[in-house]
Design a protein around this motif. Structure first.
Motif, PDB file in Angstrom:
ATOM      1  N   TYR A  96       0.807  -1.213   0.000  1.00 52.67           N
ATOM      2  CA  TYR A  96       0.000   0.000   0.000  1.00 52.67           C
ATOM      3  C   TYR A  96       0.846   1.271   0.000  1.00 52.67           C
ATOM      4  N   GLN A 134       0.259   3.862  -2.862  1.00 49.37           N
ATOM      5  CA  GLN A 134      -0.992   4.604  -2.944  1.00 49.37           C
ATOM      6  C   GLN A 134      -0.841   5.978  -2.299  1.00 49.37           C
ATOM      7  N   PRO A 178      -1.519   9.216   0.033  1.00 50.23           N
ATOM      8  CA  PRO A 178      -2.115   9.293   1.379  1.00 50.23           C
ATOM      9  C   PRO A 178      -3.509   9.909   1.305  1.00 50.23           C
ATOM     10  N   PRO A 179      -4.385   9.599   2.260  1.00 57.04           N
ATOM     11  CA  PRO A 179      -5.738  10.177   2.232  1.00 57.04           C
ATOM     12  C   PRO A 179      -5.686  11.679   2.442  1.00 57.04           C
ATOM     13  N   PRO A 180      -6.625  12.432   1.850  1.00 59.55           N
ATOM     14  CA  PRO A 180      -6.612  13.903   2.011  1.00 59.55           C
ATOM     15  C   PRO A 180      -6.889  14.288   3.451  1.00 59.55           C
ATOM     16  N   PRO A 181      -6.327  15.404   3.919  1.00 61.22           N
ATOM     17  CA  PRO A 181      -6.568  15.853   5.303  1.00 61.22           C
ATOM     18  C   PRO A 181      -8.022  16.274   5.466  1.00 61.22           C
ATOM     19  N   PRO A 182      -8.549  16.213   6.695  1.00 59.14           N
ATOM     20  CA  PRO A 182      -9.934  16.648   6.920  1.00 59.14           C
ATOM     21  C   PRO A 182     -10.088  18.126   6.612  1.00 59.14           C
TER      22      PRO A 182
END
Length: 234
Positions: A43, A46, A48-52
């Motif tokens: 993984y 991939q 990283p997920p976007p910040p809130p």
């Protein structure tokens, strides 16, 4: 003996030569634009997920990160969800009584609370109290309870906001053992000026219909009553 000594000399020479070759190799440092080798973690490649989403002044965020703009610009005045306390000489119906050495209006200075249900609409709840010291006789005591709605025009990004006001109040005047009871309905307008989102002064002019039920019924129509108040919001 001589053969063993010769073998040992050859081994020592080979190790020393290998160490010398290792020191001549310059380590390679990856440049700033180089892509690092993928890690063992499948993984890792991939993104990283976007910040809130960060809360921005002037916007409200819905579940899932979708934002719904409510107004443009920095917040200058009160808006949806603000809660505050109020005090002042508010515009109320005025039904005066006399005969005890003083004349006293059923309307009284009030204090209360205000809650902004939206960026425009503020719900107000006020309680009033007044006491007069006559030259003779029992002191009159005035009580009032008011519920009202102030609808503010313009947006929370503006300091001066005109408003439309509607309210209804219950009033009572106690003189000795006698009680004068009345109600009042008010409609009108005015403006609120916000020195900051936490403090404002409000002026109103209301057309009032005060009605007194005891000791006798009386009604007045469209009495123009001014008022001014201050509000502190949290």
């Amino acid at each position: 003996m001589k053969k063993s000594f010769a073998v040992a000399v050859v081994l020592v020479s080979a190790v020393a030569f290998a160490q010398e070759i290792g020191t001549e190799i310059t380590p390679v440092t990856p440049g700033p634009g180089a892509t690092p080798a993928p890690a063992d973690n499948p993984y890792a490649t991939q993104p990283p997920p976007p910040p809130p989403p960060q809360q921005k002044q002037g916007y409200q965020y819905r579940p899932g990160g979708q934002k719904a703009p409510t107004f443009e610009g920095p917040k200058v005045s009160a808006s949806s969800g603000d809660f505050g306390i109020r005090a002042g000489f508010t515009a109320t119906g005025s039904t005066a009584v006399s005969g005890t050495g003083v004349s006293l209006s059923i309307g009284a200075p009030s204090v209360g609370v205000s809650f902004w249900a939206s960026d425009e609409a503020a719900l107000n709840f006020d309680l009033g109290f007044g006491l007069a010291i006559p030259e003779r006789g029992d002191p009159p005591v005035a009580l009032s309870a008011t519920i009202g709605l102030d609808y503010h025009f313009r947006s929370p990004a503006v300091a001066l906001r005109p408003l439309f006001a509607a309210a209804a109040s219950f009033n009572m005047l106690l003189v000795g053992g006698n009680a004068n009871v009345g109600i009042s309905v008010q409609l009108g307008g005015g403006a609120a000026y916000f020195f900051s989102p936490s403090f404002s002064l409000t002026g109103k002019l209301l057309l009032s219909v005060p009605m007194q039920f005891s000791p006798s019924f009386s009604i007045a129509f469209f009495t123009l009553t001014p008022g001014i108040g201050a509000s502190w919001y949290f």
